[in-house]
Design an enzyme around this catalytic site. Structure first.
Site, PDB file in Angstrom:
ATOM      1  N   ARG A 121     -10.117 -11.761   2.380  1.00 48.45           N
ATOM      2  CA  ARG A 121     -10.949 -12.850   1.853  1.00 48.45           C
ATOM      3  C   ARG A 121     -10.230 -14.186   1.943  1.00 48.45           C
ATOM      4  O   ARG A 121     -10.885 -15.232   2.078  1.00 48.45           O
ATOM      5  CB  ARG A 121     -11.373 -12.503   0.411  1.00 48.45           C
ATOM      6  CG  ARG A 121     -10.221 -12.299  -0.531  1.00 48.45           C
ATOM      7  CD  ARG A 121     -10.604 -11.496  -1.775  1.00 48.45           C
ATOM      8  NE  ARG A 121     -10.747 -10.057  -1.497  1.00 48.45           N
ATOM      9  CZ  ARG A 121     -11.113  -9.146  -2.390  1.00 48.45           C
ATOM     10  NH1 ARG A 121     -11.380  -9.508  -3.639  1.00 48.45           N
ATOM     11  NH2 ARG A 121     -11.230  -7.869  -2.068  1.00 48.45           N
ATOM     12  N   LYS A 154       0.832  -1.201   0.000  1.00 51.35           N
ATOM     13  CA  LYS A 154       0.000   0.000   0.000  1.00 51.35           C
ATOM     14  C   LYS A 154       0.868   1.253   0.000  1.00 51.35           C
ATOM     15  O   LYS A 154       2.008   1.203   0.469  1.00 51.35           O
ATOM     16  CB  LYS A 154      -0.869   0.022   1.273  1.00 51.35           C
ATOM     17  CG  LYS A 154      -1.987  -0.998   1.312  1.00 51.35           C
ATOM     18  CD  LYS A 154      -2.781  -0.872   2.607  1.00 51.35           C
ATOM     19  CE  LYS A 154      -3.872  -1.920   2.689  1.00 51.35           C
ATOM     20  NZ  LYS A 154      -4.932  -1.788   1.676  1.00 51.35           N
TER      21      LYS A 154
HETATM   22  N1  BES Z   1      -7.941  -3.876   4.559  1.00 51.41           N
HETATM   23  C1  BES Z   1      -8.127  -3.538   3.210  1.00 51.41           C
HETATM   24  C2  BES Z   1      -9.423  -2.798   2.954  1.00 51.41           C
HETATM   25  C3  BES Z   1      -9.545  -1.415   3.495  1.00 51.41           C
HETATM   26  C4  BES Z   1      -9.254  -0.328   2.710  1.00 51.41           C
HETATM   27  C5  BES Z   1      -9.998  -1.204   4.771  1.00 51.41           C
HETATM   28  C6  BES Z   1      -9.402   0.945   3.209  1.00 51.41           C
HETATM   29  C7  BES Z   1     -10.143   0.069   5.262  1.00 51.41           C
HETATM   30  C8  BES Z   1      -9.858   1.147   4.480  1.00 51.41           C
HETATM   31  C9  BES Z   1      -8.135  -4.781   2.335  1.00 51.41           C
HETATM   32  O1  BES Z   1      -7.336  -5.818   2.788  1.00 51.41           O
HETATM   33  C10 BES Z   1      -7.623  -4.364   1.014  1.00 51.41           C
HETATM   34  O2  BES Z   1      -6.503  -3.986   0.924  1.00 51.41           O
HETATM   35  N2  BES Z   1      -8.479  -4.436   0.000  1.00 51.41           N
HETATM   36  C11 BES Z   1      -8.101  -4.066  -1.318  1.00 51.41           C
HETATM   37  C12 BES Z   1      -8.676  -5.079  -2.263  1.00 51.41           C
HETATM   38  C13 BES Z   1      -8.174  -4.922  -3.665  1.00 51.41           C
HETATM   39  C14 BES Z   1      -6.724  -5.265  -3.751  1.00 51.41           C
HETATM   40  C15 BES Z   1      -8.989  -5.833  -4.554  1.00 51.41           C
HETATM   41  C16 BES Z   1      -8.649  -2.675  -1.582  1.00 51.41           C
HETATM   42  O3  BES Z   1      -9.770  -2.383  -1.178  1.00 51.41           O
HETATM   43  O4  BES Z   1      -7.937  -1.872  -2.155  1.00 51.41           O
HETATM   44 MN    MN Z   2      -5.354  -5.615   2.119  1.00 52.32          MN
END
Ligand code: BES
Ligand code: MN
Ligand code: ZN
Length: 495
Positions: A350, A276
């Site tokens: 997931r 990230k």
């Molecule tokens: N923990 C994150 C989701 C999230 C994002 C929670 C912002 C709180 C605030 C999750 O594990 C994630 O990174 N999801 C990705 C999925 C994507 C790679 C398909 C996302 O939402 O960017």
């Molecule tokens: Mn994630």
């Protein structure tokens, strides 16, 4: 914080403050407020005529040394229109009053509670509003404010309904204290809350609450072939845990379901190799909010004692990049035997939920609800207002939505048409962990999890937008909200 019920007349209340809700109307000086106005010699009427007292939502009018009352202050809090008034409004009014008085170093106050809602519901909402609003996120500040509300007196319940009010108050206390337990876990930074520490805290909670607990360590996780959970954990030096807490009723209702509460507990989500951006990454300590919510829910249930068996399954790991971390394109075999192509290591929630759901089914659950901070896309769709709801069985989903309404939590169902299922069809394995279509990110995430629930009625709550408040609200501190807990408690109790 002590909360007691008393039947005394308003004028005789010796307290730092009397608080009363005021309804918005042509003339807001009615009922209880009119009684106070009499004691105050018509002052409230004059304020209303002058436009200073309207009853508009969360309007605050603070009077000092009110003549005719023994109390030091009188706080009038706008409660909006009477027709729109409900448990959610009362919680906010109660919470906002507590936080504003606490900031003024008030130590005790009386709340004129009766007559706004049915007694049990009103008393419960008040306890929930007060206790949740009293939660602060200053645990790691060394110059903590010594401001504290010590006691609250609820007055004005109808004669003969004290026992009913006491019952509502007790339930509200259990639920709000569980919510604060959840919020305390969510607030912990990742260096203070690793998967092992979360497991220890869950175990301590379970023992105290009289719940059965089983903590699966990395060896048992490997023996059970939980390949999806292990694939996320392999990038971290911190070992994963699968936390299982079980509530078994003494008098089970015949034919009742066995409810599985599954919660994502990634104690820190860097994204892994699909890392990230740095900006805002610190917030990813709350990526264990789903798991914390389920642990808080079962803690409340242990005290409320519904006639339904509940199994709480919380997979916990860090998601880190590292020499051993999984890489995009890796293919993993989940506990169920399904193969997964990991196209993005940041879609890790997931993966760990997949194995937790398979395990929950093995433990005999007949219905599953999962909660997870799963997708940034749910923030795009619903902002920080509604929890995203997904379900495989409309009857079960409707039951949850009804519980959300009753508990005063905003939740919104999103569609799960078969077309979206196509987005996660694998090229090189059974399924892939991100969608290849454009958009619908929260739905494809839900579909991935659903693949593992199979025919077991299942609901997924995406709480990524709602588990954390970026700004303080008048009735709630900035940070963890404990969202969905009240709804889940209501859902289990509704059987
Ligand atoms: N923990 C994150 C989701 C999230 C994002 C929670 C912002 C709180 C605030 C999750 O594990 C994630 O990174 N999801 C990705 C999925 C994507 C790679 C398909 C996302 O939402 O960017
Ligand atoms: Mn994630
Ligand atoms: Zn995550």
């Amino acid at each position: 914080m002590q909360i007691t019920i008393e039947m005394k007349p308003y004028a005789s209340l010796e307290t730092d403050a009397i608080v009363t809700p005021v309804f918005e109307a042509e003339d807001p000086v009615q009922g209880r407020v009119a009684e106070l106005d009499q004691l105050l010699g018509g002052l409230l009427k004059r304020l209303a005529t002058g436009g200073e007292l309207t009853g508009k939502n969360l309007e605050f009018t603070l009077l000092h040394a009110p003549a005719g009352l023994k109390a030091t202050r009188l706080l009038l809090v706008g409660a909006g229109k009477r027709e729109q008034f409900n448990g959610a409004t009362l919680r906010k009014v109660a919470g906002a009053a507590l936080r504003s008085l606490k900031a003024k170093s008030v130590r005790n106050f009386a709340f004129l509670a009766g007559g706004t809602l049915p007694t049990a519901e009103g008393a419960q909402a008040l306890a929930e509003g007060f206790i949740a609003s009293d939660f602060e996120t200053d645990k790691y500040k060394t110059d903590k404010k010594e401001k504290k509300i010590e006691s609250i007196t609820l007055v004005g319940f109808p004669e003969g309904e004290v026992a009913v009010a006491e019952k509502g108050l007790a339930a509200g206390r259990i639920i709000a204290e569980a919510q604060n337990f959840t919020r305390d876990l969510v607030n912990e930074p990742s260096n203070k809350l690793t998967p092992r520490i979360l497991a220890e805290k869950a175990e301590a909670m379970a023992k105290e609450a009289g719940l059965a607990v089983d903590i699966l360590d990395e060896k048992r996780i490997a023996d059970l072939k939980m390949g999806a959970l292990l694939s996320v954990a392999q990038g971290s030096v911190e070992p994963p845990r699968m936390i299982v807490v079980t509530y078994t009723p003494v008098n089970p209702k015949p034919g009742a379901p066995v409810i599985g509460l599954v919660g994502k507990a990634v104690t820190f989500d860097t994204g892994g190799i699909s890392i990230k951006p740095a900006d805002g990454m610190e917030k990813m300590k709350y990526d264990m909010a789903g798991g914390a919510t389920m642990l808080g829910t079962i803690r409340a249930l242990a005290a409320l004692k519904p006639g339904v068996k509940v199994v709480c399954v919380v997979p916990s790991t860090e998601n880190m990049p590292g020499g051993k971390a999984q890489k995009p394109g890796d293919i993993q075999t989940a506990m169920s035997g399904k193969t997964i192509e990991v196209l993005n290591t940041d879609a890790e929630g997931r993966l760990i939920l997949a194995d937790a759901i398979t395990y929950a089914k093995q433990l005999g659950v007949t219905h599953i609800v999962d909660a997870a901070t799963l997708t940034g896309a749910i923030v795009v769709a619903l902002a920080n207002v509604n929890v995203g709801v997904f379900g495989s069985n409309q009857e079960f989903t409707d039951k949850l939505l009804a519980s959300a309404k009753a508990a005063g939590e905003k939740m919104w169902q999103l569609p799960m048409d078969d077309e979206y299922r196509e987005f996660i069809k694998g090229s090189f394995a059974d399924i892939q962990n991100i969608g290849s279509g454009k958009g619908g990110g929260s739905i494809t995430g839900a579909w991935f999890i659903r693949e593992f629930a199979g025919d077991t009625p299942w609901i997924h709550l995406d709480i990524a937008g709602t588990a954390w408040n970026d700004d303080a609200k008048p009735w709630l501190a900035k940070g963890p909200t404990g969202v969905a807990l009240r709804t889940l408690v209501h859902l289990v109790q509704s059987y």
